[in-house]
Motif scaffolding. Structure first.
Motif, PDB file in Angstrom:
ATOM      1  N   PHE A   2      -9.589   4.274  13.686  1.00 38.24           N
ATOM      2  CA  PHE A   2      -9.150   3.316  14.701  1.00 38.24           C
ATOM      3  C   PHE A   2      -8.982   1.947  14.051  1.00 38.24           C
ATOM      4  O   PHE A   2      -9.959   1.271  13.731  1.00 38.24           O
ATOM      5  N   PHE A   3      -7.736   1.537  13.887  1.00 30.06           N
ATOM      6  CA  PHE A   3      -7.418   0.264  13.260  1.00 30.06           C
ATOM      7  C   PHE A   3      -6.621  -0.644  14.197  1.00 30.06           C
ATOM      8  O   PHE A   3      -5.953  -1.563  13.749  1.00 30.06           O
ATOM      9  N   ALA A   4      -6.704  -0.377  15.506  1.00 34.75           N
ATOM     10  CA  ALA A   4      -5.908  -1.157  16.452  1.00 34.75           C
ATOM     11  C   ALA A   4      -6.481  -2.548  16.665  1.00 34.75           C
ATOM     12  O   ALA A   4      -5.745  -3.529  16.764  1.00 34.75           O
ATOM     13  N   ARG A 295       9.123   4.997   8.544  1.00 39.71           N
ATOM     14  CA  ARG A 295       8.852   5.737   9.779  1.00 39.71           C
ATOM     15  C   ARG A 295       8.129   7.064   9.493  1.00 39.71           C
ATOM     16  O   ARG A 295       7.232   7.463  10.249  1.00 39.71           O
ATOM     17  N   ALA A 296       8.473   7.715   8.409  1.00 38.75           N
ATOM     18  CA  ALA A 296       7.834   8.995   8.088  1.00 38.75           C
ATOM     19  C   ALA A 296       6.330   8.838   7.902  1.00 38.75           C
ATOM     20  O   ALA A 296       5.546   9.700   8.318  1.00 38.75           O
ATOM     21  N   ALA A 297       5.912   7.737   7.294  1.00 39.74           N
ATOM     22  CA  ALA A 297       4.473   7.494   7.121  1.00 39.74           C
ATOM     23  C   ALA A 297       3.808   7.262   8.469  1.00 39.74           C
ATOM     24  O   ALA A 297       2.701   7.776   8.732  1.00 39.74           O
ATOM     25  N   HIS A 298       4.459   6.489   9.342  1.00 41.14           N
ATOM     26  CA  HIS A 298       3.917   6.277  10.679  1.00 41.14           C
ATOM     27  C   HIS A 298       3.770   7.605  11.418  1.00 41.14           C
ATOM     28  O   HIS A 298       2.767   7.829  12.115  1.00 41.14           O
ATOM     29  N   GLN A 299       4.737   8.471  11.280  1.00 43.85           N
ATOM     30  CA  GLN A 299       4.676   9.747  11.976  1.00 43.85           C
ATOM     31  C   GLN A 299       3.520  10.603  11.477  1.00 43.85           C
ATOM     32  O   GLN A 299       2.818  11.244  12.275  1.00 43.85           O
ATOM     33  N   ARG A 300       3.304  10.621  10.164  1.00 42.80           N
ATOM     34  CA  ARG A 300       2.172  11.381   9.624  1.00 42.80           C
ATOM     35  C   ARG A 300       0.846  10.808  10.128  1.00 42.80           C
ATOM     36  O   ARG A 300      -0.076  11.559  10.491  1.00 42.80           O
ATOM     37  N   LEU A 301       0.741   9.493  10.144  1.00 39.04           N
ATOM     38  CA  LEU A 301      -0.488   8.856  10.583  1.00 39.04           C
ATOM     39  C   LEU A 301      -0.769   9.136  12.054  1.00 39.04           C
ATOM     40  O   LEU A 301      -1.903   9.471  12.439  1.00 39.04           O
ATOM     41  N   ARG A 302       0.260   9.000  12.869  1.00 38.28           N
ATOM     42  CA  ARG A 302       0.068   9.222  14.308  1.00 38.28           C
ATOM     43  C   ARG A 302      -0.285  10.689  14.581  1.00 38.28           C
ATOM     44  O   ARG A 302      -1.143  10.990  15.420  1.00 38.28           O
ATOM     45  N   ALA A 303       0.362  11.591  13.871  1.00 32.64           N
ATOM     46  CA  ALA A 303       0.055  13.015  14.043  1.00 32.64           C
ATOM     47  C   ALA A 303      -1.369  13.333  13.599  1.00 32.64           C
ATOM     48  O   ALA A 303      -2.013  14.239  14.134  1.00 32.64           O
ATOM     49  N   GLY A 305      -3.914  11.373  13.962  1.00 35.45           N
ATOM     50  CA  GLY A 305      -4.906  10.761  14.844  1.00 35.45           C
ATOM     51  C   GLY A 305      -5.206   9.307  14.573  1.00 35.45           C
ATOM     52  O   GLY A 305      -6.138   8.748  15.173  1.00 35.45           O
ATOM     53  N   ALA A 306      -4.444   8.659  13.707  1.00 40.62           N
ATOM     54  CA  ALA A 306      -4.681   7.244  13.430  1.00 40.62           C
ATOM     55  C   ALA A 306      -4.233   6.389  14.610  1.00 40.62           C
ATOM     56  O   ALA A 306      -3.181   6.628  15.201  1.00 40.62           O
ATOM     57  N   GLU A 307      -5.039   5.391  14.947  1.00 43.00           N
ATOM     58  CA  GLU A 307      -4.726   4.465  16.035  1.00 43.00           C
ATOM     59  C   GLU A 307      -4.525   3.066  15.451  1.00 43.00           C
ATOM     60  O   GLU A 307      -5.416   2.532  14.794  1.00 43.00           O
ATOM     61  N   GLN A 341      -8.964   8.569   4.469  1.00 43.09           N
ATOM     62  CA  GLN A 341      -8.153   9.530   5.219  1.00 43.09           C
ATOM     63  C   GLN A 341      -6.839   8.889   5.669  1.00 43.09           C
ATOM     64  O   GLN A 341      -5.779   9.511   5.610  1.00 43.09           O
ATOM     65  N   PHE A 342      -6.915   7.638   6.126  1.00 40.95           N
ATOM     66  CA  PHE A 342      -5.717   6.915   6.537  1.00 40.95           C
ATOM     67  C   PHE A 342      -4.737   6.791   5.383  1.00 40.95           C
ATOM     68  O   PHE A 342      -3.535   7.045   5.536  1.00 40.95           O
ATOM     69  N   ILE A 343      -5.233   6.415   4.229  1.00 44.19           N
ATOM     70  CA  ILE A 343      -4.375   6.243   3.045  1.00 44.19           C
ATOM     71  C   ILE A 343      -3.754   7.575   2.632  1.00 44.19           C
ATOM     72  O   ILE A 343      -2.563   7.652   2.290  1.00 44.19           O
ATOM     73  N   ALA A 344      -4.544   8.646   2.700  1.00 46.85           N
ATOM     74  CA  ALA A 344      -4.025   9.972   2.316  1.00 46.85           C
ATOM     75  C   ALA A 344      -2.904  10.407   3.261  1.00 46.85           C
ATOM     76  O   ALA A 344      -1.880  10.957   2.819  1.00 46.85           O
TER      77      ALA A 344
END
Length: 348
Positions: A2-4, A295-303, A305-307, A341-344
């Motif tokens: 959770f980084f919001a 955008r591809a990185a954002h999609q991986r992160l959102r999938a 569970g990154a917030e 995990q976020f970086i990976a």
């Protein structure tokens, strides 16, 4: 992951324990409890200001608005940056609590420059009784873009304000994060540079909900007390505020929590900096990062569970290599494992 926002993190266990400890028996209310005496004395020691007046409220909006109301007449204007909390995030509460004082935006960046402040001050009191009169300067430290004013920059701003007989207020929602980054003392970042009032944040840095307001001139105390009561922000069971702040200050928990948050941000920034296609809008200085990612990185992160906040564009559809801006905030509780995990996930 959770980084919001650092508002979203848990309260520190020591703060929760302090609330449990105070939640037995009876105690006089409205700030007359012994715990508030200890908090007042501790903050006076921390700030090397034995005559400072200290008050507790539950929210940063209250702290900023009531502090500024105490320093401002309704016919005056408050000078602040375009991204200041009081301008962007407080629903006109400063205008409400001051009885109608307006805000004058200084410059175009998140950090005010002394030259821009001077120009804005000179632009007021030009229409006599028909225009707003000059009022206090409010400085956000850390800024909402994650930047930190140096001590020299703060000194230049307060000197400019005092040249015109104006007071200076420091919005310190992330006061501790700035302090540990600058490696200075609270006194060196405030009254020794000419700051007149401080909103000393606790909520973003491990408290459940408490902020302190300090006036280095005790002459402001009674007016603040009246405004706090009239505005509905004097807690009857005040011991639950002083218990939080007392725990926050004990054994420098407030500094330790800020160091953790800043160190987490450094670890996160270091990892992200090594990734292809990632760029930083600003060099991270405390616990906030503004960056651009594909955008591809954002999609991986959102999938995964990154917030966090994607600030523009639709992360779910569009070209995978299109850069989208984001804000990441680290609080005291973020673990190394979550960061890694976020970086990976961002790396793919």
């Amino acid at each position: 992951m959770f980084f919001a926002s650092d508002n979203a993190g848990p309260a520190h266990p020591q703060v929760i324990q302090a609330l449990a400890d105070v939640n037995s028996g009876y105690a006089v209310g409205y700030g007359a409890e012994p715990g508030m005496d200890r908090v007042r004395n501790r903050l006076r020691d921390v700030f090397e200001a034995p005559k400072a007046e200290v008050f507790l409220v539950a929210t940063g909006t209250t702290a900023n608005s009531l502090a500024l109301a105490t320093l401002t007449q309704p016919w005056e204007t408050i000078f602040c940056s375009p991204t200041a909390h009081i301008h962007e995030d407080e629903c006109n509460a400063p205008e409400f609590y001051t009885g109608g004082a307006k805000l004058t935006i200084v410059g175009t960046d998140d950090k005010m420059a002394a030259a821009s402040l001077r120009a804005s001050i000179e632009g007021e009191e030009t229409r006599g009784v028909h225009g707003p009169q000059r009022g206090p300067v409010s400085i956000t430290q850390v800024t909402e873009r994650g930047q930190i004013y140096t001590l020299d920059e703060l000194s230049e701003l307060t000197a400019t304000a005092h040249e015109y007989g104006l007071k200076s207020h420091l919005d310190g929602a992330r006061f501790a994060n700035a302090l540990v980054a600058l490696d200075c003392t609270p006194a060196e970042m405030t009254w020794k540079l000419g700051i007149d009032a401080v909103s000393f944040g606790g909520t973003k840095n491990g408290c459940l909900g408490v902020e302190a307001v300090l006036f280095f001139d005790p002459g402001h105390a009674w007016e603040f007390e009246l405004r706090r009561k009239r505005g509905g922000h004097l807690f009857s069971k005040h011991r639950y505020l002083s218990a939080q702040m007392g725990a926050y200050l004990t054994d420098d928990l407030w500094l330790d929590s800020a160091r953790r948050a800043n160190a987490a941000c450094t670890r996160l920034a270091t990892g992200l900096r090594s990734l292809p296609g990632v760029s930083f809008d600003l060099e991270p200085q405390a616990n906030i990062i503004f960056l651009q990612m594909p955008r591809a990185a954002h999609q991986r992160l959102r999938a995964g569970g990154a917030e966090y906040y994607v600030l523009a564009g639709n992360p779910d559809s569009g070209a995978p290599d299109e850069m989208l801006p984001a804000r990441l905030v680290c609080d005291w509780s973020i673990s190394d494992a979550q960061i890694d995990q976020f970086i990976a996930l961002a790396r793919g």
